[in-house]
Scaffold this motif. Structure first.
Motif, PDB file in Angstrom:
ATOM      1  N   GLU A 221      23.883  25.422  19.940  1.00 20.91           N
ATOM      2  CA  GLU A 221      23.669  26.853  20.132  1.00 20.91           C
ATOM      3  C   GLU A 221      22.863  27.026  21.423  1.00 20.91           C
ATOM      4  N   VAL A 222      23.500  27.594  22.448  1.00 27.24           N
ATOM      5  CA  VAL A 222      22.854  27.761  23.750  1.00 27.24           C
ATOM      6  C   VAL A 222      22.423  29.217  23.918  1.00 27.24           C
ATOM      7  N   THR A 223      21.184  29.405  24.371  1.00 31.59           N
ATOM      8  CA  THR A 223      20.676  30.728  24.718  1.00 31.59           C
ATOM      9  C   THR A 223      20.291  30.697  26.193  1.00 31.59           C
ATOM     10  N   VAL A 224      20.783  31.671  26.941  1.00 31.76           N
ATOM     11  CA  VAL A 224      20.411  31.824  28.352  1.00 31.76           C
ATOM     12  C   VAL A 224      19.664  33.137  28.463  1.00 31.76           C
ATOM     13  N   GLU A 225      18.423  33.051  28.917  1.00 27.14           N
ATOM     14  CA  GLU A 225      17.571  34.236  29.014  1.00 27.14           C
ATOM     15  C   GLU A 225      17.234  34.513  30.476  1.00 27.14           C
ATOM     16  N   ASN A 226      17.427  35.755  30.904  1.00 30.98           N
ATOM     17  CA  ASN A 226      17.145  36.153  32.282  1.00 30.98           C
ATOM     18  C   ASN A 226      15.719  36.670  32.399  1.00 30.98           C
ATOM     19  N   GLN A 227      14.832  35.817  32.897  1.00 32.46           N
ATOM     20  CA  GLN A 227      13.446  36.208  33.171  1.00 32.46           C
ATOM     21  C   GLN A 227      13.180  36.157  34.681  1.00 32.46           C
ATOM     22  N   THR A 228      14.213  36.429  35.473  1.00 33.44           N
ATOM     23  CA  THR A 228      14.083  36.373  36.941  1.00 33.44           C
ATOM     24  C   THR A 228      13.351  37.580  37.508  1.00 33.44           C
ATOM     25  N   GLY A 229      13.252  38.662  36.729  1.00 33.40           N
ATOM     26  CA  GLY A 229      12.623  39.881  37.222  1.00 33.40           C
ATOM     27  C   GLY A 229      13.633  40.898  37.704  1.00 33.40           C
ATOM     28  N   GLY A 230      14.911  40.555  37.684  1.00 30.67           N
ATOM     29  CA  GLY A 230      15.955  41.481  38.099  1.00 30.67           C
ATOM     30  C   GLY A 230      17.279  41.096  37.460  1.00 30.67           C
ATOM     31  N   PRO A 231      18.275  41.936  37.656  1.00 31.13           N
ATOM     32  CA  PRO A 231      19.582  41.614  37.095  1.00 31.13           C
ATOM     33  C   PRO A 231      20.241  40.465  37.862  1.00 31.13           C
ATOM     34  N   ILE A 232      21.098  39.736  37.175  1.00 33.00           N
ATOM     35  CA  ILE A 232      21.888  38.691  37.837  1.00 33.00           C
ATOM     36  C   ILE A 232      23.363  38.940  37.509  1.00 33.00           C
ATOM     37  N   ARG A 233      24.224  38.350  38.296  1.00 29.18           N
ATOM     38  CA  ARG A 233      25.654  38.476  38.038  1.00 29.18           C
ATOM     39  C   ARG A 233      26.334  37.139  38.299  1.00 29.18           C
ATOM     40  N   LEU A 234      27.554  37.038  37.859  1.00 31.19           N
ATOM     41  CA  LEU A 234      28.362  35.826  38.018  1.00 31.19           C
ATOM     42  C   LEU A 234      27.635  34.585  37.498  1.00 31.19           C
ATOM     43  N   LEU A 235      27.094  34.706  36.301  1.00 35.95           N
ATOM     44  CA  LEU A 235      26.401  33.586  35.669  1.00 35.95           C
ATOM     45  C   LEU A 235      27.418  32.566  35.177  1.00 35.95           C
ATOM     46  N   GLU A 236      27.193  31.307  35.507  1.00 38.30           N
ATOM     47  CA  GLU A 236      28.052  30.224  35.019  1.00 38.30           C
ATOM     48  C   GLU A 236      27.178  29.052  34.591  1.00 38.30           C
ATOM     49  N   VAL A 237      27.441  28.555  33.395  1.00 37.33           N
ATOM     50  CA  VAL A 237      26.746  27.386  32.864  1.00 37.33           C
ATOM     51  C   VAL A 237      27.793  26.284  32.705  1.00 37.33           C
ATOM     52  N   ASP A 238      27.645  25.225  33.483  1.00 39.88           N
ATOM     53  CA  ASP A 238      28.553  24.081  33.422  1.00 39.88           C
ATOM     54  C   ASP A 238      27.894  22.986  32.602  1.00 39.88           C
ATOM     55  N   TYR A 239      28.611  22.479  31.627  1.00 39.04           N
ATOM     56  CA  TYR A 239      28.136  21.369  30.810  1.00 39.04           C
ATOM     57  C   TYR A 239      29.262  20.351  30.731  1.00 39.04           C
ATOM     58  N   PRO A 240      28.999  19.155  30.276  1.00 41.35           N
ATOM     59  CA  PRO A 240      30.043  18.122  30.285  1.00 41.35           C
ATOM     60  C   PRO A 240      31.344  18.588  29.635  1.00 41.35           C
ATOM     61  N   SER A 241      32.381  18.639  30.400  1.00 41.53           N
ATOM     62  CA  SER A 241      33.775  18.922  30.044  1.00 41.53           C
ATOM     63  C   SER A 241      34.133  20.397  29.908  1.00 41.53           C
ATOM     64  N   ALA A 242      33.214  21.322  30.132  1.00 39.80           N
ATOM     65  CA  ALA A 242      33.556  22.740  30.026  1.00 39.80           C
ATOM     66  C   ALA A 242      32.477  23.612  30.675  1.00 39.80           C
ATOM     67  N   SER A 243      32.681  24.931  30.586  1.00 45.19           N
ATOM     68  CA  SER A 243      31.693  25.876  31.106  1.00 45.19           C
ATOM     69  C   SER A 243      31.840  27.209  30.369  1.00 45.19           C
ATOM     70  N   PHE A 244      30.824  28.049  30.515  1.00 41.21           N
ATOM     71  CA  PHE A 244      30.867  29.415  29.997  1.00 41.21           C
ATOM     72  C   PHE A 244      30.012  30.267  30.914  1.00 41.21           C
ATOM     73  N   GLY A 245      30.098  31.582  30.758  1.00 41.30           N
ATOM     74  CA  GLY A 245      29.299  32.443  31.614  1.00 41.30           C
ATOM     75  C   GLY A 245      29.388  33.889  31.219  1.00 41.30           C
ATOM     76  N   ALA A 246      28.902  34.739  32.126  1.00 41.36           N
ATOM     77  CA  ALA A 246      28.897  36.179  31.915  1.00 41.36           C
ATOM     78  C   ALA A 246      29.014  36.860  33.276  1.00 41.36           C
ATOM     79  N   ASP A 247      29.628  38.026  33.270  1.00 42.99           N
ATOM     80  CA  ASP A 247      29.741  38.792  34.512  1.00 42.99           C
ATOM     81  C   ASP A 247      28.372  39.239  35.005  1.00 42.99           C
ATOM     82  N   SER A 248      27.493  39.613  34.061  1.00 41.98           N
ATOM     83  CA  SER A 248      26.155  40.056  34.448  1.00 41.98           C
ATOM     84  C   SER A 248      25.196  39.857  33.272  1.00 41.98           C
ATOM     85  N   LEU A 249      23.926  39.807  33.630  1.00 39.85           N
ATOM     86  CA  LEU A 249      22.860  39.687  32.634  1.00 39.85           C
ATOM     87  C   LEU A 249      21.665  40.471  33.176  1.00 39.85           C
ATOM     88  N   ALA A 250      21.283  41.515  32.473  1.00 40.15           N
ATOM     89  CA  ALA A 250      20.176  42.363  32.912  1.00 40.15           C
ATOM     90  C   ALA A 250      18.851  41.612  32.806  1.00 40.15           C
TER      91      ALA A 250
END
Length: 137
Positions: free
Chosen positions: A28-57
């Protein structure tokens, strides 16, 4: 009649063995945006696959369930509001691990990786790890 009964019994036994012996390791993977601003084109690559989101506030988190099929490093990339591309490499992951994994995206292109993973044991004997016995036709 006996042949039909044997075929049904064999099929039932096969399904019981598959249901009792299989255990898929999920993370169970949780990605939390604590950058201080919105991000976009998020991609998480892990062995043999990837997932992501268009944006994360800012302050938002996303959850995703993965299954590790290989060994390798986890990597995260995203684009900040000012069009800066960030790439961060995390720890090594391996097939057969399960549990939780938190990725906290920080300001200045940094990230905290918080794995809480353990290996599952897949016996080579074909025995059901929950029952300790082997079913044979």
């Amino acid at each position: 009649m006996k042949t039909r009964f044997k075929a049904v019994a064999a099929a039932s036994l096969g399904l019981a063995v598959l249901a009792g012996c299989s255990h898929s390791a999920h993370v169970e993977v949780t990605v939390e945006n604590q950058t201080g601003g919105p991000i976009r084109l998020l991609e998480v690559d892990y062995p043999s696959a990837s997932f992501g989101a268009d944006s994360l506030a800012a302050g938002e988190a996303m959850h995703y369930k993965i299954q590790l099929q290989d060994k390798g490093q986890i990597k995260v990339q995203y684009t900040t509001a000012d069009n800066h591309q960030v790439q961060v490499a995390g720890p090594q992951l391996a097939q057969g691990q399960e549990g939780k994994f938190e990725i906290v995206l920080q300001p200045a292109g940094k990230a905290d990786f918080k794995p809480d993973l353990k290996p599952i044991k897949i016996p080579e004997s074909g025995r059901n790890p929950r029952e300790g016995s082997m079913i044979r036709p």
